[in-house]
Enzyme design. Structure first.
Site, PDB file in Angstrom:
ATOM      1  N   ASP A 125      -5.842  -8.104  14.299  1.00 54.54           N
ATOM      2  CA  ASP A 125      -5.385  -9.455  14.632  1.00 54.54           C
ATOM      3  C   ASP A 125      -6.076  -9.996  15.882  1.00 54.54           C
ATOM      4  OD1 ASP A 125      -4.149  -7.606  16.295  1.00 54.54           O
ATOM      5  OD2 ASP A 125      -2.146  -7.966  15.486  1.00 54.54           O
ATOM      6  N   ASP A 143       9.353  -6.021   8.903  1.00 51.95           N
ATOM      7  CA  ASP A 143      10.603  -6.042   9.670  1.00 51.95           C
ATOM      8  C   ASP A 143      10.945  -7.432  10.197  1.00 51.95           C
ATOM      9  OD1 ASP A 143       8.182  -5.376  11.142  1.00 51.95           O
ATOM     10  OD2 ASP A 143       9.433  -5.383  12.942  1.00 51.95           O
ATOM     11  N   ASP A 162       0.828  -1.209   0.000  1.00 51.91           N
ATOM     12  CA  ASP A 162       0.000   0.000   0.000  1.00 51.91           C
ATOM     13  C   ASP A 162       0.862   1.259   0.000  1.00 51.91           C
ATOM     14  OD1 ASP A 162      -2.218  -1.583   0.096  1.00 51.91           O
ATOM     15  OD2 ASP A 162      -2.844  -1.018   2.113  1.00 51.91           O
TER      16      ASP A 162
END
Length: 580
Positions: free
Chosen positions: A315, A224, A167
């Site tokens: 989540d 990451d 995005d």
């Protein structure tokens, strides 16, 4: 404030001056007892001589402050005092409740140690198809490392497809597209999906990827993270149980020893991934997917209603919806997935505020369903503590406001009351934090866990320093104020030799750091008050507030200028084996 009992002098000053040769007088303006040498008509400083002649040492201090009953009955609380003390004790009791819950998690962790999951119950005869989803947004500095590690995963290429869900609105798009083309040319089953809008943010990107995902199982990694080569093979076989809906693995830290800040961040996350996740998973309670370093059964996502973006912690939201549907979750503490920790204070605060706000949003949305469900009472109570834990931040703000006036009032009620009422509540609400994280370090680093003792005071101080930022986030969640998904900037900074090469992802500071410095100064005054009144027991606790607020405020303003400052340490490539 002073009331006299039967048989006492009607002059409070006379009654008090009779104590130890007119050593003290009551000053109604300063609202405290002071040496009478400050208020003498007698030119001869007899009180000063008497003070020097008085017994010295710890024994005399204890007798004077804890055993002396000379002024008993002189103080009577009025309505103003009660109006301050009632909310003060309510806040302390609520914080102590959350503190005791941490002890409970430690208890559950050890009680159910025999129920930890390490190996799968069975193995697939033929490996199922897996889709790896990589949601990214403006991750220019880490996207290459991510794709390199993903394309090294050991899994049959005909049973694997990799989706880069981008995005990005900056140069990351061109970088990611070029990397995908290069790895695809080398035979990797990788595709690039770019959205021109950020509708739903990360949840929206994952939902978009589901439209073309080919896998029966979905593994997700943030930008990451660098999963080990055998990650998929170690996780996928746990889905041989058809009731298993999600498997979460433990985060480890690529740059744990980069700075003092990253050391403390690592300990904070270790506590979550060792004691919280393991304690809940081993007991059969609800726990959450952490947004990355885990794998889902695709039918579980669909059955639970798919990815939804009405909270910032999509989540956790999906995790609770799935478990309410009866799906089983597995936590693998022994499977590690390294990631990069934020190296700047503002990045860390941004991350923590997003999690704090998202969990409260999820609590508002999910807790009513949990409480109405047929889940066990233990599960409902644990869900309550889990999803409302960040309410402790506004409670800490309230405690900060009430602490100094409460200290003044409690001083005149007597030291012994402070010992048997205030001290246990403070211990339960604050020192549970240090013991909680110390246990997690002992489990992960059985040979060197004692080193964590150096960081525990600063860990507690940092938690206090986050209260303003996180309280703002919690209040926004409670009143329903929406905000964009604020990513945590990462710079591929691993060792002390690495430098932050760009400032483009840094957040604006705003007014919060200045308020943190102001609140820290307020607590420095409370330390002064405590020392002046010989209330030494409270000084270490109050000092944590000073250090916490000043540290977060100054580090936010200085923005990483001292980022490489750290205690000297030996860098380990991976943690020691898990102890339990």
């Amino acid at each position: 404030m002073i009331g006299m009992g039967p048989g006492r002098s009607q002059n409070p000053t006379s009654a008090i001056n009779a104590y130890r040769g007119t050593r003290y007088f009551f000053d109604p303006v300063k609202y405290r007892f002071s040496p009478d040498s400050l208020f003498m008509s007698d030119p001869i400083p007899t009180a000063t001589l008497a003070a020097w002649a008085a017994p010295r040492g710890i024994g005399a201090y204890i007798r004077q402050h804890f055993l002396d009953t000379t002024f008993r009955g002189l103080y009577h609380a009025n309505a103003f005092d009660v109006a301050l003390l009632v909310p003060y004790f309510i806040v302390l009791i609520l914080l102590a409740g959350y503190g005791m819950h941490r002890y409970r998690l430690v208890y559950l962790y050890y009680k159910h140690r025999d129920k930890r999951t390490t190996e799968p119950a069975a193995y697939f005869e033929e490996l199922p198809r897996v889709t790896v989803q990589l949601p990214i947004f403006n991750e220019q500095y880490v996207v290459e490392r991510l794709l390199e590690s993903i394309c090294k995963l050991k899994y049959p290429r005909e049973k694997l497809d990799i989706q880069v869900l981008d995005d990005s609105t900056d140069e990351t798009g061109a970088v990611a597209r070029g990397l995908v083309e290069r790895y695809a040319a080398l035979g990797n089953p990788i595709s690039y999906i770019h959205r021109t809008n950020r509708e739903g943010f990360k949840a929206g990107a994952l939902a978009e990827g589901m439209k073309t995902a080919k896998g029966e199982f979905i593994a997700i990694f943030d930008a990451d993270f660098t999963p080990p080569e055998d990650f998929l093979l170690r996780v996928v076989h746990h889905f041989t149980d058809p009731k298993t809906g999600m498997v979460q693995t433990r985060w480890t830290h690529l740059n744990r020893h980069y700075s003092f800040l990253t050391e403390v961040e690592a300990i904070l996350l270790d506590g979550h991934f060792v004691l919280e996740h393991s304690g809940r998973a081993r007991t059969g309670l609800f726990f959450n997917f952490n947004g990355t370093a885990g794998m889902w059964r695709r039918t579980t996502i669909d059955d639970a209603g798919g990815w939804q973006h009405d909270t910032l912690t999509e989540d956790t939201d999906l995790s609770y919806r799935a478990q309410l549907k009866g799906w089983k979750f597995i936590y693998l503490q022994n499977v590690e997935c390294p990631a990069e920790l934020p190296v700047e204070m503002t990045a860390f605060k941004t991350q923590q505020a997003r999690w704090a706000k998202g969990l409260i949003q999820t609590g508002k949305k999910i807790l009513p369903r949990v409480l109405r469900s047929d889940a066990s009472l233990h599960t409902k109570i644990e869900a309550w503590y889990h999803l409302t834990a960040n309410l402790s931040y506004p409670l800490m703000i309230m405690l900060s406001v009430l602490l100094l006036p409460a200290m003044v009032i409690r001083f005149y009620q007597g030291w012994f009351q402070m010992l048997y009422i205030d001290l246990p509540l403070f211990m339960a609400s604050t020192f549970s934090i240090s013991s909680f994280y110390l246990v997690s370090q002992r489990e992960l680093f059985p040979r060197s866990w004692s080193r964590a003792l150096l960081y525990l005071p600063f860990l507690m101080a940092l938690g206090i320093g986050l209260t303003i930022t996180n309280t703002k986030a919690v209040i926004e969640a409670l009143i329903g104020k929406e905000s964009a998904f604020a990513r945590t900037p990462k710079y591929s900074v691993i060792s002390k030799q690495d430098k932050i090469g760009a400032k483009k992802y840094r957040k604006r500071l705003g007014w919060v750091p200045w308020l943190e410095l102001l609140v820290g100064t307020y607590f420095a005054l409370t330390v002064y008050y405590a020392v002046e009144n010989e209330n030494y027991i409270t000084v270490p606790f109050l000092t944590l507030f000073v250090v916490g607020y000043w540290y977060t405020g100054l580090m936010s303003l200085l923005q990483g200028r001292f980022g490489s400052a750290s205690l000297k340490t030996t860098t380990h490539t991976k943690p020691f084996p898990v102890g339990v």
